[in-house]
Motif scaffolding. Structure first.
Motif, PDB file in Angstrom:
ATOM      1  N   ILE A  96       0.884  -1.515  -0.421  1.00 48.91           N
ATOM      2  CA  ILE A  96       0.072   0.104   0.144  1.00 48.91           C
ATOM      3  C   ILE A  96       0.897   1.071   0.165  1.00 48.91           C
ATOM      4  CG2 ILE A  96      -1.906   0.922   1.070  1.00 48.91           C
ATOM      5  CD1 ILE A  96      -2.436  -1.261   2.146  1.00 48.91           C
ATOM      6  N   ILE A  97       0.523   2.449  -1.063  1.00 47.69           N
ATOM      7  CA  ILE A  97       1.622   3.275  -1.117  1.00 47.69           C
ATOM      8  C   ILE A  97       1.272   4.552  -0.712  1.00 47.69           C
ATOM      9  CG2 ILE A  97       3.390   4.498  -2.646  1.00 47.69           C
ATOM     10  CD1 ILE A  97       3.515   2.367  -5.008  1.00 47.69           C
ATOM     11  N   MET A  98       1.721   5.259   0.696  1.00 47.75           N
ATOM     12  CA  MET A  98       0.701   6.435   1.147  1.00 47.75           C
ATOM     13  C   MET A  98       1.091   7.437   0.440  1.00 47.75           C
ATOM     14  SD  MET A  98      -1.257   4.024   3.325  1.00 47.75           S
ATOM     15  CE  MET A  98      -1.533   5.581   4.295  1.00 47.75           C
ATOM     16  N   LYS A  99       0.184   8.135   0.867  1.00 43.86           N
ATOM     17  CA  LYS A  99       0.547   9.856   0.173  1.00 43.86           C
ATOM     18  C   LYS A  99       1.607  10.437   0.509  1.00 43.86           C
ATOM     19  CE  LYS A  99      -4.183  10.507  -1.665  1.00 43.86           C
ATOM     20  NZ  LYS A  99      -5.435  11.469  -1.706  1.00 43.86           N
ATOM     21  N   THR A 100       1.661  10.125   1.780  1.00 44.65           N
ATOM     22  CA  THR A 100       2.674  10.939   2.947  1.00 44.65           C
ATOM     23  C   THR A 100       3.897  10.093   2.785  1.00 44.65           C
ATOM     24  OG1 THR A 100       1.962   9.636   4.462  1.00 44.65           O
ATOM     25  CG2 THR A 100       1.177  11.495   4.285  1.00 44.65           C
ATOM     26  N   GLY A 101       4.730   9.137   1.776  1.00 41.84           N
ATOM     27  CA  GLY A 101       5.220   8.540   1.662  1.00 41.84           C
ATOM     28  C   GLY A 101       5.580   7.495   2.533  1.00 41.84           C
ATOM     29  N   GLN A 102       5.317   6.995   3.331  1.00 36.98           N
ATOM     30  CA  GLN A 102       5.147   5.675   3.362  1.00 36.98           C
ATOM     31  C   GLN A 102       4.679   4.852   2.800  1.00 36.98           C
ATOM     32  OE1 GLN A 102       3.842   7.890   5.879  1.00 36.98           O
ATOM     33  NE2 GLN A 102       6.135   8.780   6.650  1.00 36.98           N
ATOM     34  N   TYR A 103       5.144   3.366   2.745  1.00 39.30           N
ATOM     35  CA  TYR A 103       4.341   2.850   2.537  1.00 39.30           C
ATOM     36  C   TYR A 103       3.341   0.937   3.414  1.00 39.30           C
ATOM     37  CZ  TYR A 103       7.929   4.352  -1.354  1.00 39.30           C
ATOM     38  OH  TYR A 103       7.858   5.273  -2.282  1.00 39.30           O
ATOM     39  N   ARG A 104       3.568   0.607   3.458  1.00 42.40           N
ATOM     40  CA  ARG A 104       2.154  -0.797   4.446  1.00 42.40           C
ATOM     41  C   ARG A 104       2.410  -1.841   3.352  1.00 42.40           C
ATOM     42  NH1 ARG A 104      -2.406   1.946   7.721  1.00 42.40           N
ATOM     43  NH2 ARG A 104      -0.841   4.053   8.142  1.00 42.40           N
ATOM     44  N   MET A 105       3.079  -2.884   4.114  1.00 45.25           N
ATOM     45  CA  MET A 105       2.693  -4.472   3.890  1.00 45.25           C
ATOM     46  C   MET A 105       2.066  -5.113   5.160  1.00 45.25           C
ATOM     47  SD  MET A 105       6.126  -5.361   1.419  1.00 45.25           S
ATOM     48  CE  MET A 105       5.020  -6.903   1.078  1.00 45.25           C
ATOM     49  N   CYS A 106       1.148  -6.627   4.627  1.00 40.33           N
ATOM     50  CA  CYS A 106       0.032  -6.853   5.631  1.00 40.33           C
ATOM     51  C   CYS A 106       0.390  -8.667   5.892  1.00 40.33           C
ATOM     52  CB  CYS A 106      -1.478  -6.667   5.224  1.00 40.33           C
ATOM     53  SG  CYS A 106      -2.012  -4.873   5.125  1.00 40.33           S
ATOM     54  N   LEU A 107       0.366  -9.330   7.013  1.00 42.54           N
ATOM     55  CA  LEU A 107       0.333 -10.647   6.612  1.00 42.54           C
ATOM     56  C   LEU A 107      -0.999 -10.692   7.244  1.00 42.54           C
ATOM     57  CD1 LEU A 107       3.481 -11.315   9.302  1.00 42.54           C
ATOM     58  CD2 LEU A 107       3.169 -11.729   6.875  1.00 42.54           C
ATOM     59  N   GLU A 108      -1.310 -11.837   6.640  1.00 46.10           N
ATOM     60  CA  GLU A 108      -2.743 -12.398   7.811  1.00 46.10           C
ATOM     61  C   GLU A 108      -1.921 -12.975   8.871  1.00 46.10           C
ATOM     62  OE1 GLU A 108      -7.627 -14.052   6.851  1.00 46.10           O
ATOM     63  OE2 GLU A 108      -6.131 -14.160   5.228  1.00 46.10           O
TER      64      GLU A 108
END
Length: 782
Positions: free
Chosen positions: A15-27
């Motif tokens: 997930i590419i955030m507008k603030t320059g951060q990134y997110r990845m997820c684990l289930e």
């Protein structure tokens, strides 16, 4: 709506955030604290503390618990829509099933819970300096402009490394997890925003990456946000929002967490039986600053104690206890045994009506009051609260909504404590005996489509499979059963399927040599080679002779594909007759010619063109109890099934291969090899294998190693009544059976079992309607 979106895209599971951060997820697939002793719970909490200590400053770790509650009518309507029940000719079965679900829903709820870990990360060193000097360019000191794609890939690989560490830490406490791809992240978002839209367009959203690629090739703009966006997100009141005027939502946060931390601290909140999204946000703080504050606090307390002592005042026990506690925590920080954590707990509750939502809030207040906790509603900040519990968002409020804790305390929030499985597109497996909720499973949502059932004779395993056949047929699944004990005739006739006993008097034939197309030539050569070796009695054939035989088989298929006909045994006999003769070839020909004699018991198996059409029958049961040379027959059936699922035009329908009393077939290498291949590669062909054995040891004590694939590749295991003492060691090794779980298994009654889905365990009780019970009972009462 534009203000809601805090991310700009989802790409390669990021997930590419507008603030320059990134997110990845684990289930995360949760444990079942109801089936764990205190010591094992404590080990889980200690393991979770290790995860919290990995959090980096400024990069919060989020855990989302997504709970959905469905009523019977919504579940039934969604099932009918998803599988187009009225168009597949199974409405009569569906109507009876719907009546049964409405009845059982009076006593049992339909609830599902999903657990997600969300890692946030920022760009690396290239963020500040958009250039880098490669080794090759150092001598010439040429600068290479770093592209956004290179930054993205660098960040993604770093995040994967961190998530891999988390996966290992969760595995150490017996929690299975998996990384989410783009399609799965979109599914989580749609469950938050507009689940009905997702379910009505499931095929599109489950392949949204492919849709994007197709659009880009055609130069068509494609925006994930536009595809997942609901029509409206609106304020209904100062403490209420609505999505599409269908769902009403209220966001709150925990303002008081109680007087102390303990095991099961948040159990009741996590198990709260209403639709909600519960978000835990853990943010690491600077330990140095925290130690400085603690030191100042210690000095103040010491000064106070000294002054009171100087003035000969009575000793203040409270001050002494606070001083001891402060000194202990200070030393723990200095030794890096704990880390400071900022904890924020937010929740968004949802319902179809405002009245129902108010009732949910009242029930939440009662629960929190019992635990000496408090929550506060985001008055005038519902939009921020909504963003705070969204997997691709965060809240930015003026309200202080977080608490300062240490990792050793924060670890007691451990939320992965209860599996509740209930898919709106799944069929009923039974009821969860502890949570009193219906267990409905959609096999296509599992990591693999394979299942393993372990049960002794009379435990109810055949009963369960017959129920599964009825309900699978209802939603349009195809089922093919290897009926080793001839127990499925009644249910086959009930479902108007074919019950076939392959023998010399049968009107049905299978051609093991059938080939679907030139792309399968290599596979067919390998199968026919092994089949001929088996027919020869597995006597040793030299490598040279095998090579010649393979060439002869290949020549037969080449001619058949060219002239468009299907070969039978005589074609291979003729090809082998053309080979240079030696003793092995002569003996092989003698054996093969005997199978070509009409008087041979297996003549029908190798010399007839196939007239069983796998594509046009939704249920075929092969009765095998009295079949001569059963291993040959089963190998031929499996080869024909493999040919069927391999063909591209046959991949649309879900196909279910069921092997009853599978251990009786594990003595044939030809059968085991084919079953193992089906288990490993079946998902690609929309096919799953269900094997039924009386002990887990049968998977691991076969002379053929690939038997173990049938268990290892299963995402769902049902352990029913059987001799636990004989299989406990292997069960414990493979799925970790603790002491309470073993005790539960040892006192199991007929029709009950321990359901293990992705390592999460549920005590299951099988439920059926009166009509299903009559059809599925092996020996119905007179």
């Amino acid at each position: 709506m534009a203000n809601f979106w805090q991310f700009k895209d989802i790409k390669d599971g990021v997930i590419i955030m507008k603030t320059g951060q990134y997110r990845m997820c684990l289930e995360i697939f949760p444990a079942n604290f109801n089936l764990m002793d205190e010591e094992e719970k404590r080990r889980a909490i200690i393991g979770f503390e290790q995860v919290l200590r990995e959090i980096e400053i400024k990069y919060p770790l989020r855990i989302l618990v997504q709970t959905r509650k469905t009523n019977a009518n919504d579940y039934i309507n969604q099932l009918e829509h998803t599988y187009s029940i009225r168009s597949i000719g199974t409405y009569d079965l569906f109507r009876k099933y719907a009546d049964f679900i409405r009845e059982v829903n009076k006593d049992y709820e339909i609830i599902t819970k999903k657990f997600y870990l969300i890692l946030e990360f920022s760009e690396l060193k290239y963020t500040l300096s958009k250039d880098i000097i490669s080794r090759e360019e150092k001598d010439t000191k040429k600068k290479h402009e770093i592209t956004e794609e290179e930054i993205f890939q660098e960040v993604r690989q770093s995040m994967i490394a961190i998530l891999t560490t988390f996966k290992s830490q969760f595995q150490a406490i017996n929690l299975k997890s998996k990384m989410l791809g783009t399609n799965e992240i979109v599914k989580v978002m749609m469950a938050y925003l507009d689940e009905e839209k997702f379910l009505n367009n499931r095929e599109f959203y489950e392949h949204i990456d492919e849709q994007r690629q197709r659009a880009l090739k055609q130069n068509i703009p494609f925006s994930v946000i536009n595809k997942i966006s609901p029509d409206f997100i609106e304020d209904e009141n100062v403490d209420l929002m609505s999505i599409n005027h269908k769902s009403y939502l209220r966001s709150e946060f925990l303002s008081e967490l109680g007087s102390h931390a303990y095991i099961d601290w948040f159990k009741e909140l996590v198990m709260f039986p209403y639709a909600n999204d519960l978000m835990f946000t853990f943010t690491s703080k600077d330990a140095g600053e925290t130690v400085t504050k603690l030191t100042e606090k210690r000095h103040r307390i010491e000064a106070k104690i000294f002054d009171e002592k100087s003035q000969h005042k009575p000793k203040n026990i409270a001050d002494t206890l606070v001083l001891e506690s402060t000194e202990k925590i200070e030393k723990q920080y200095l030794r890096s045994e704990i880390k400071p954590i900022d904890l924020k707990i937010e929740a968004t509750f949802r319902s179809d009506t405002i009245q129902a939502l108010n009732m949910v809030h009242m029930n939440l207040e009662r629960l929190l009051n019992r635990k000496m906790m408090r929550s506060r509603i985001y008055h005038y900040e519902q939009f921020e609260g909504l963003k705070g519990t969204f997997i691709g968002g965060y809240s930015d409020t003026s309200t202080r909504n977080h608490r300062d804790l240490n990792t050793d305390v924060a670890a007691f929030t451990f939320p992965f404590i209860i599996p509740q499985i209930s898919s709106s597109t799944g069929i009923l497996y039974g009821v969860d005996e502890i949570n009193r909720s219906l267990v409905t499973i959609d096999r296509k949502e599992l990591e693999s489509y394979n299942r393993s059932i372990i049960a002794a004779t009379g435990a109810g395993k055949s009963y369960f499979i017959k129920l599964d056949l009825i309900r699978s047929r209802m939603i349009g699944y195809q089922s093919f059963v290897l009926d080793v004990e001839n127990e499925f005739e009644m249910v086959t006739h009930y479902l108007k399927g074919k019950y076939i006993e392959l023998n010399d008097k049968s009107i049905y034939y299978i051609n093991p040599f059938h080939i679907s197309g030139p792309e399968y030539k290599a596979q067919k050569i390998e199968f026919v080679r092994d089949l001929l070796k088996t027919m020869y009695g597995n006597e040793k054939i030299s490598v040279t002779d095998i090579t010649y035989i393979e060439k002869a088989i290949g020549a037969v298929y080449e001619e058949c594909l060219t002239k468009n006909y299907q070969p039978v045994l005589k074609n291979f006999i003729k090809a082998i007759e053309s080979l240079q003769r030696n003793k092995t070839i002569e003996n092989l020909l003698i054996v093969l010619r005997s199978y070509h004699e009409p008087s041979h018991p297996q003549y029908y198996l190798f010399n007839k063109q196939q007239n069983i059409d796998f594509a046009n029958d939704d249920l075929i049961v092969f009765a095998l109890k009295y079949v001569d040379k059963r291993d040959f027959v089963v190998a031929v059936i499996l080869e024909s099934y493999w040919n069927y699922i391999n063909h591209p035009k046959n991949r649309a329908k879900f196909k279910n291969l069921i092997v009853d009393e599978a251990s009786q077939l594990f003595q044939s290498g030809l059968i085991v090899e084919k079953l193992g291949s089906l288990a490993l590669r079946g998902r690609k062909y929309n096919s799953g294998v269900t094997t039924i054995v009386q002990s887990i040891n049968h998977y691991y004590q076969s002379p053929f190693p690939r038997t173990s694939d049938l268990f290892d590749q299963s995402s769902l295991t049902l352990v029913m009544k059987h001799k636990v003492s004989d299989s406990f060691d292997k069960l414990n090794e493979k799925v970790h059976i603790n002491t309470p779980e073993r005790a539960y298994l040892e006192r199991l009654e007929i029709g009950k079992g321990l359901l293990i889905v992705n390592d999460s365990k549920i005590p299951l009780s099988i439920k059926s309607s009166e009509e299903e019970d009559r059809v599925c009972t092996t020996k119905p009462p007179v």
